[in-house]
Scaffold this motif. Structure first.
Motif, mmCIF file in Angstrom:
data_model
loop_
_atom_site.group_PDB
_atom_site.id
_atom_site.type_symbol
_atom_site.label_atom_id
_atom_site.label_comp_id
_atom_site.label_asym_id
_atom_site.label_seq_id
_atom_site.Cartn_x
_atom_site.Cartn_y
_atom_site.Cartn_z
ATOM 1 N N LYS A 167 0.900 -1.228 0.174
ATOM 2 C CA LYS A 167 0.076 -0.002 -0.073
ATOM 3 C C LYS A 167 0.946 1.226 -0.034
ATOM 4 O O LYS A 167 0.932 1.883 0.998
ATOM 5 C CB LYS A 167 -0.797 -0.028 1.228
ATOM 6 C CG LYS A 167 -1.997 1.076 1.206
ATOM 7 C CD LYS A 167 -2.999 0.870 2.284
ATOM 8 C CE LYS A 167 -3.971 2.076 2.224
ATOM 9 N NZ LYS A 167 -5.135 1.872 3.306
ATOM 10 N N TYR A 169 2.593 4.341 -2.762
ATOM 11 C CA TYR A 169 2.373 5.261 -4.109
ATOM 12 C C TYR A 169 3.244 6.261 -3.840
ATOM 13 O O TYR A 169 3.613 6.954 -2.994
ATOM 14 C CB TYR A 169 0.997 5.735 -4.242
ATOM 15 C CG TYR A 169 0.999 6.885 -5.324
ATOM 16 C CD1 TYR A 169 1.166 6.662 -6.695
ATOM 17 C CD2 TYR A 169 0.658 8.075 -4.849
ATOM 18 C CE1 TYR A 169 1.022 7.554 -7.553
ATOM 19 C CE2 TYR A 169 0.619 9.147 -5.976
ATOM 20 C CZ TYR A 169 0.698 8.885 -7.205
ATOM 21 O OH TYR A 169 0.598 9.742 -8.261
ATOM 22 N N ILE A 177 3.979 7.714 -0.276
ATOM 23 C CA ILE A 177 2.673 7.973 0.450
ATOM 24 C C ILE A 177 2.205 6.564 0.752
ATOM 25 O O ILE A 177 1.952 5.767 -0.075
ATOM 26 C CB ILE A 177 1.780 8.666 -0.287
ATOM 27 C CG1 ILE A 177 2.504 10.002 -1.014
ATOM 28 C CG2 ILE A 177 0.535 9.041 0.191
ATOM 29 C CD1 ILE A 177 1.686 10.756 -1.854
ATOM 30 N N PRO A 178 1.704 6.241 1.988
ATOM 31 C CA PRO A 178 1.085 5.031 2.381
ATOM 32 C C PRO A 178 -0.097 4.850 1.911
ATOM 33 O O PRO A 178 -1.276 4.398 2.856
ATOM 34 C CB PRO A 178 1.227 5.046 4.012
ATOM 35 C CG PRO A 178 1.198 6.428 4.284
ATOM 36 C CD PRO A 178 1.839 7.152 3.249
ATOM 37 N N LYS A 179 -0.555 4.908 0.732
ATOM 38 C CA LYS A 179 -1.892 4.826 0.093
ATOM 39 C C LYS A 179 -1.586 4.176 -1.530
ATOM 40 O O LYS A 179 -0.577 4.451 -1.834
ATOM 41 C CB LYS A 179 -2.741 6.045 0.254
ATOM 42 C CG LYS A 179 -2.523 7.158 -0.684
ATOM 43 C CD LYS A 179 -3.376 8.286 -0.442
ATOM 44 C CE LYS A 179 -2.955 9.212 -1.544
ATOM 45 N NZ LYS A 179 -4.133 10.437 -1.502
ATOM 46 N N LEU A 180 -2.843 4.014 -2.054
ATOM 47 C CA LEU A 180 -2.737 3.635 -3.378
ATOM 48 C C LEU A 180 -3.515 4.786 -4.332
ATOM 49 O O LEU A 180 -4.464 5.192 -3.618
ATOM 50 C CB LEU A 180 -3.184 2.354 -3.629
ATOM 51 C CG LEU A 180 -2.400 1.071 -3.370
ATOM 52 C CD1 LEU A 180 -2.850 -0.318 -3.175
ATOM 53 C CD2 LEU A 180 -0.967 1.085 -3.963
ATOM 54 N N SER A 181 -3.318 4.761 -5.510
ATOM 55 C CA SER A 181 -3.873 5.946 -6.288
ATOM 56 C C SER A 181 -4.701 5.263 -7.472
ATOM 57 O O SER A 181 -4.203 4.170 -7.832
ATOM 58 C CB SER A 181 -2.851 7.132 -6.562
ATOM 59 O OG SER A 181 -3.524 7.773 -7.644
ATOM 60 N N VAL A 185 -6.141 1.375 -5.872
ATOM 61 C CA VAL A 185 -6.940 1.859 -4.537
ATOM 62 C C VAL A 185 -7.914 0.508 -4.365
ATOM 63 O O VAL A 185 -8.295 -0.437 -5.160
ATOM 64 C CB VAL A 185 -8.074 2.875 -4.620
ATOM 65 C CG1 VAL A 185 -9.068 2.658 -3.447
ATOM 66 C CG2 VAL A 185 -7.440 4.034 -4.742
ATOM 67 N N GLU A 188 -4.262 -3.645 -2.261
ATOM 68 C CA GLU A 188 -3.019 -3.980 -1.489
ATOM 69 C C GLU A 188 -3.286 -5.453 -0.793
ATOM 70 O O GLU A 188 -4.463 -5.660 -0.440
ATOM 71 C CB GLU A 188 -2.585 -3.019 -0.283
ATOM 72 C CG GLU A 188 -3.954 -2.903 0.732
ATOM 73 C CD GLU A 188 -5.012 -1.921 0.436
ATOM 74 O OE1 GLU A 188 -5.881 -1.647 1.230
ATOM 75 O OE2 GLU A 188 -4.953 -1.459 -0.997
ATOM 76 N N TYR A 230 2.647 1.319 -7.805
ATOM 77 C CA TYR A 230 3.902 2.073 -6.911
ATOM 78 C C TYR A 230 3.727 3.428 -7.536
ATOM 79 O O TYR A 230 3.562 4.558 -6.945
ATOM 80 C CB TYR A 230 4.878 1.614 -6.765
ATOM 81 C CG TYR A 230 6.082 2.250 -5.807
ATOM 82 C CD1 TYR A 230 5.717 2.645 -4.564
ATOM 83 C CD2 TYR A 230 7.088 2.690 -6.520
ATOM 84 C CE1 TYR A 230 6.719 3.320 -3.822
ATOM 85 C CE2 TYR A 230 8.001 3.277 -5.878
ATOM 86 C CZ TYR A 230 7.709 3.598 -4.339
ATOM 87 O OH TYR A 230 8.776 4.548 -3.680
#
Length: 324
Positions: A167, A169, A177-181, A185, A188, A230
Motif C-alpha cells: 500500500k 505510492y 505515500i502510504p496509500k494507493l492511487s 485503490v 493492497e 507504486y
C-alpha cells in the motif's frame, strides 16, 4: 525385439510361474509393467543403483522388492537393474524392446490412498506421481478432504511463501505515500502460503487455490505472482514481491520457467533472482498498475540436493504417513 526374443521371454515367464514358489510369485505381482526402453541400461540410465546378471525376471523381482521401487529387466541378456527413483534421459515407450521397465504397485495420488484405506484421514503421505517431471520418485504429499469422495493434493511448504502488494505510492520517486492511487485503490495485500495445491498427474501448481493461505492484510493473489501500483515513473520501483521457497519439500520449480509482465504495466518492471540450487526464487515486479506472472505452468521437479528428497527416498518402502 525380434520374434525369438519375444518367444523366449514368454516361455521364461510361463516356466517361472509354474515352478516358482508362492512367495516369489507374490513378489513379482507387487510390480506392474510401466513400459519399454530401447536404450542400453549400462550406459544410459543415470540413477540405477544395483545390477544383477544372468537372472530370470522372477529372480530379478525377488532381489529388488525389499529395497527398490523400480526395476528394469533385460530379457535378451538376463540383466536386472533396481532403482528407488528412476531418472530417465530417454522417453518411456509402449513399443516392445529388450528392456522392460517395472514399478511397484504404489499409490500415485490421494485417491489411491483412500481406495486402499477408506479410514485414512488428512495428512502427509508418500506418493509416486506419474508425472513425467517426477521420474517415479517417492514424494511427500499432503492429502486433504480425505473424508470426501474427491481428495485433493497439496505440497506443504516448511518455509512460508510470502506475497506482498504494498500500500504505497509515489508520484515523483522522492516521497512515498502510504496509500494507493487510481486503479490501485483497494488492491493492497500481504499473504502467506503454507501449502500449495498441485495437479498430481502433471505436478503443476494450481496457483489460484487459497485453501492454505493466511491473509495478513488485504487481498490474496495467485502463487508465484507479484504486483504493485507504486508509480508510473521509470526511475523508481518496483515494490511488489513474492518469495518462492520450496526447500524442505524435496522439490523445486522448473529451472527453465520465466516470468513476464502483465496487466496495465505502464512503466512495468520485472526482476527475478534464483538461488544457485533453484529452490528459492525472489520476484520483484510492478507497474501502474501491474506486475509479473509465470510464462507458463509452474511445474515441480525433484530436488536431489534437498535433504527432504533423500528422506523421501529412504522412507519410500515403509508406507510412512502422518495424520493430523
Amino acid at each position: 525385439m525380434d520374434l525369438w526374443t519375444i518367444l523366449h521371454l514368454m516361455i521364461t515367464i510361463a516356466i517361472s510361474y509354474i515352478s516358482c514358489s508362492e512367495q516369489h510369485c507374490g513378489v513379482f505381482l507387487l510390480f506392474r509393467r510401466r513400459g519399454y526402453a530401447s536404450a542400453d541400461t549400462e550406459s544410459t540410465y543415470e540413477s540405477l543403483v544395483d545390477r544383477f546378471h544372468n537372472v530370470s525376471m522372477l529372480e530379478c523381482a525377488n532381489r529388488v522388492y525389499t529395497r527398490y521401487n523400480w526395476f528394469i529387466y533385460g530379457a535378451k541378456n538376463r540383466t536386472c537393474t533396481g532403482s528407488k527413483c528412476l531418472f530417465l534421459p530417454v522417453t518411456l515407450s509402449e513399443t516392445p524392446s529388450d528392456y522392460i521397465i517395472y514399478h511397484r504397485d504404489q499409490p500415485h495420488m490421494c485417491e489411491d490412498i483412500q481406495t486402499r484405506d477408506p479410514t485414512a484421514g488428512d495428512g502427509e503421505y508418500v506418493l509416486y506421481p506419474t508425472a513425467a517431471s517426477m521420474h517415479g520418485c517417492p514424494t511427500k504429499i499432503y492429502c486433504s478432504n480425505m473424508a470426501s469422495g474427491s481428495p485433493l493434493e497439496f505440497v506443504t511448504l516448511p518455509t512460508l511463501n510470502e506475497g506482498n502488494y504494498p500500500k504505497l505510492y509515489t508520484k515523483n520517486c522522492s516521497e512515498e505515500i502510504p496509500k494507493l492511487s487510481g486503479y490501485g485503490v483497494g488492491s493492497e495485500g500481504n499473504y502467506l502460503y503454507s501449502k500449495i495445491r498441485i495437479h498430481v498427474k502433471n505436478m503443476t501448481v494450481k496457483a489460484d487455490d487459497f485453501t492454505f493461505v493466511n491473509v495478513v492484510m488485504g487481498n490474496t493473489y495467485p502463487y508465484g505472482t507479484a504486483s504493485d501500483c507504486y508509480t508510473y515513473q521509470a526511475t523508481c520501483g518496483p515494490k511488489g514481491t513474492f518469495h518462492i521457497n520450496t526447500l524442505g519439500t524435496g522439490m523445486l520449480v522448473d529451472k527453465q520457467l520465466n516470468w513476464i509482465l502483465h496487466g496495465s504495466s505502464h512503466k512495468g518492471k520485472l526482476r527475478v533472482a534464483r538461488s544457485p540450487g533453484g529452490e528459492k526464487i525472489e520476484l520483484l515486479c510492478g507497474g501502474f498498475c501491474g506486475g509479473c506472472v509465470p510464462d507458463g505452468p509452474i511445474v515441480l521437479y525433484p530436488n536431489t540436493e534437498d535433504a527432504a528428497f533423500l528422506g523421501n527416498i529412504g522412507s519410500s518402502l515403509t508406507g510412512e504417513k502422518s495424520i493430523e
